[in-house]
Design a protein around this motif. Structure first.
Motif, PDB file in Angstrom:
ATOM      1  N   GLY A  79      50.219  75.989  40.735  1.00 26.65           N
ATOM      2  CA  GLY A  79      50.171  75.006  39.652  1.00 26.65           C
ATOM      3  C   GLY A  79      50.287  73.585  40.178  1.00 26.65           C
ATOM      4  O   GLY A  79      49.534  72.691  39.766  1.00 26.65           O
ATOM      5  N   VAL A  80      51.217  73.358  41.098  1.00 23.10           N
ATOM      6  CA  VAL A  80      51.366  72.033  41.704  1.00 23.10           C
ATOM      7  C   VAL A  80      50.098  71.651  42.454  1.00 23.10           C
ATOM      8  O   VAL A  80      49.637  70.505  42.377  1.00 23.10           O
ATOM      9  CB  VAL A  80      52.608  71.992  42.632  1.00 23.10           C
ATOM     10  CG1 VAL A  80      52.638  70.726  43.474  1.00 23.10           C
ATOM     11  CG2 VAL A  80      53.880  72.123  41.810  1.00 23.10           C
ATOM     12  N   THR A  81      49.513  72.609  43.150  1.00 27.41           N
ATOM     13  CA  THR A  81      48.264  72.354  43.882  1.00 27.41           C
ATOM     14  C   THR A  81      47.154  71.948  42.923  1.00 27.41           C
ATOM     15  O   THR A  81      46.408  70.990  43.195  1.00 27.41           O
ATOM     16  CB  THR A  81      47.850  73.611  44.677  1.00 27.41           C
ATOM     17  OG1 THR A  81      48.897  73.949  45.585  1.00 27.41           O
ATOM     18  CG2 THR A  81      46.565  73.381  45.438  1.00 27.41           C
ATOM     19  N   LEU A  82      47.027  72.645  41.810  1.00 30.15           N
ATOM     20  CA  LEU A  82      45.995  72.290  40.824  1.00 30.15           C
ATOM     21  C   LEU A  82      46.218  70.919  40.219  1.00 30.15           C
ATOM     22  O   LEU A  82      45.267  70.155  40.017  1.00 30.15           O
ATOM     23  CB  LEU A  82      45.936  73.351  39.704  1.00 30.15           C
ATOM     24  CG  LEU A  82      45.426  74.741  40.100  1.00 30.15           C
ATOM     25  CD1 LEU A  82      45.552  75.702  38.936  1.00 30.15           C
ATOM     26  CD2 LEU A  82      43.989  74.678  40.595  1.00 30.15           C
ATOM     27  N   ILE A  83      47.469  70.577  39.951  1.00 30.27           N
ATOM     28  CA  ILE A  83      47.776  69.237  39.406  1.00 30.27           C
ATOM     29  C   ILE A  83      47.399  68.171  40.422  1.00 30.27           C
ATOM     30  O   ILE A  83      46.817  67.134  40.055  1.00 30.27           O
ATOM     31  CB  ILE A  83      49.261  69.152  39.005  1.00 30.27           C
ATOM     32  CG1 ILE A  83      49.521  70.028  37.774  1.00 30.27           C
ATOM     33  CG2 ILE A  83      49.674  67.703  38.744  1.00 30.27           C
ATOM     34  CD1 ILE A  83      50.979  70.233  37.454  1.00 30.27           C
ATOM     35  N   ARG A  84      47.700  68.399  41.689  1.00 31.92           N
ATOM     36  CA  ARG A  84      47.363  67.413  42.731  1.00 31.92           C
ATOM     37  C   ARG A  84      45.854  67.238  42.876  1.00 31.92           C
ATOM     38  O   ARG A  84      45.382  66.129  43.098  1.00 31.92           O
ATOM     39  CB  ARG A  84      47.970  67.814  44.062  1.00 31.92           C
ATOM     40  CG  ARG A  84      49.458  67.608  44.119  1.00 31.92           C
ATOM     41  CD  ARG A  84      50.004  67.949  45.459  1.00 31.92           C
ATOM     42  NE  ARG A  84      51.423  67.676  45.507  1.00 31.92           N
ATOM     43  CZ  ARG A  84      52.227  68.138  46.438  1.00 31.92           C
ATOM     44  NH1 ARG A  84      51.748  68.882  47.422  1.00 31.92           N
ATOM     45  NH2 ARG A  84      53.502  67.849  46.415  1.00 31.92           N
ATOM     46  N   VAL A  85      45.115  68.316  42.754  1.00 37.04           N
ATOM     47  CA  VAL A  85      43.649  68.239  42.863  1.00 37.04           C
ATOM     48  C   VAL A  85      43.080  67.418  41.721  1.00 37.04           C
ATOM     49  O   VAL A  85      42.202  66.584  41.918  1.00 37.04           O
ATOM     50  CB  VAL A  85      43.012  69.646  42.872  1.00 37.04           C
ATOM     51  CG1 VAL A  85      41.519  69.582  42.653  1.00 37.04           C
ATOM     52  CG2 VAL A  85      43.330  70.346  44.175  1.00 37.04           C
ATOM     53  N   ARG A  86      43.605  67.618  40.516  1.00 39.43           N
ATOM     54  CA  ARG A  86      43.079  66.931  39.344  1.00 39.43           C
ATOM     55  C   ARG A  86      43.506  65.476  39.285  1.00 39.43           C
ATOM     56  O   ARG A  86      42.870  64.662  38.664  1.00 39.43           O
ATOM     57  CB  ARG A  86      43.523  67.633  38.056  1.00 39.43           C
ATOM     58  CG  ARG A  86      42.821  68.953  37.855  1.00 39.43           C
ATOM     59  CD  ARG A  86      41.379  68.841  38.130  1.00 39.43           C
ATOM     60  NE  ARG A  86      40.587  69.073  36.944  1.00 39.43           N
ATOM     61  CZ  ARG A  86      39.285  68.957  36.932  1.00 39.43           C
ATOM     62  NH1 ARG A  86      38.636  68.595  37.984  1.00 39.43           N
ATOM     63  NH2 ARG A  86      38.613  69.220  35.835  1.00 39.43           N
ATOM     64  N   SER A  87      44.631  65.111  39.911  1.00 42.02           N
ATOM     65  CA  SER A  87      45.081  63.719  39.852  1.00 42.02           C
ATOM     66  C   SER A  87      44.684  63.004  41.122  1.00 42.02           C
ATOM     67  O   SER A  87      43.892  62.175  41.199  1.00 42.02           O
ATOM     68  CB  SER A  87      46.580  63.644  39.662  1.00 42.02           C
ATOM     69  OG  SER A  87      47.266  64.399  40.621  1.00 42.02           O
TER      70      SER A  87
END
Length: 144
Positions: free
Chosen positions: A136-144
């Motif tokens: 989840g943290v990885t996905l948030i970092r990719v999107r931001s």
């Protein structure tokens, strides 16, 4: 127990959004497998929660069905971890240790689902928690 049961629908929504986000970023067959596993997991766990609501008082038949669905839920979590770990690893989204955590957790959850060894299920579930939080943290970092 009532509070935990009431949080079920919110957790299903969050889990589905997580898997849909991963599918959107990865756009691979493995990610689709992971997304399908999440939908199956949500369906199985919805039935588990419904049975918990219905068991007042608990009957042997309902309890046995509850336990069977709860065990099978491990299979669906294994599918999620396998699909999204493979997809994330192939796309370079997640690191090898993260994928290894997912593969190991998937193996433990699948073993729990087939052999009903509680300790393996608990260890697999703990790995699931670390795996999904990190993903989840990885996905948030990719999107931001």
């Amino acid at each position: 127990m009532a509070v935990a049961l009431a949080l079920g629908p919110a957790s299903f929504l969050a889990a589905t959004l997580f898997a849909a986000g991963a599918l959107n970023i990865l756009r691979s067959g493995w990610a689709l497998v992971g997304f399908a596993g999440m939908l199956l997991q949500n369906g199985a766990f919805t039935a588990v929660i419904a049975l918990r609501h219905a068991m007042n008082p608990p009957t042997e038949g309902l309890w046995n069905l509850h336990e069977a669905l709860f065990s099978l839920n491990g299979t669906f979590l294994a599918i999620v971890m396998l699909g999204l770990s493979m997809g994330g690893l192939q796309a370079g989204l997640i690191r090898r240790w993260h994928a290894t955590l997912g593969f190991t957790g998937a193996m433990l959850m699948f073993t729990f689902a087939t052999l009903s060894i509680g300790l393996l299920g608990l260890l697999g579930w703990l790995m699931w928690v670390v795996w999904i939080a990190t993903y989840g943290v990885t996905l948030i970092r990719v999107r931001s």
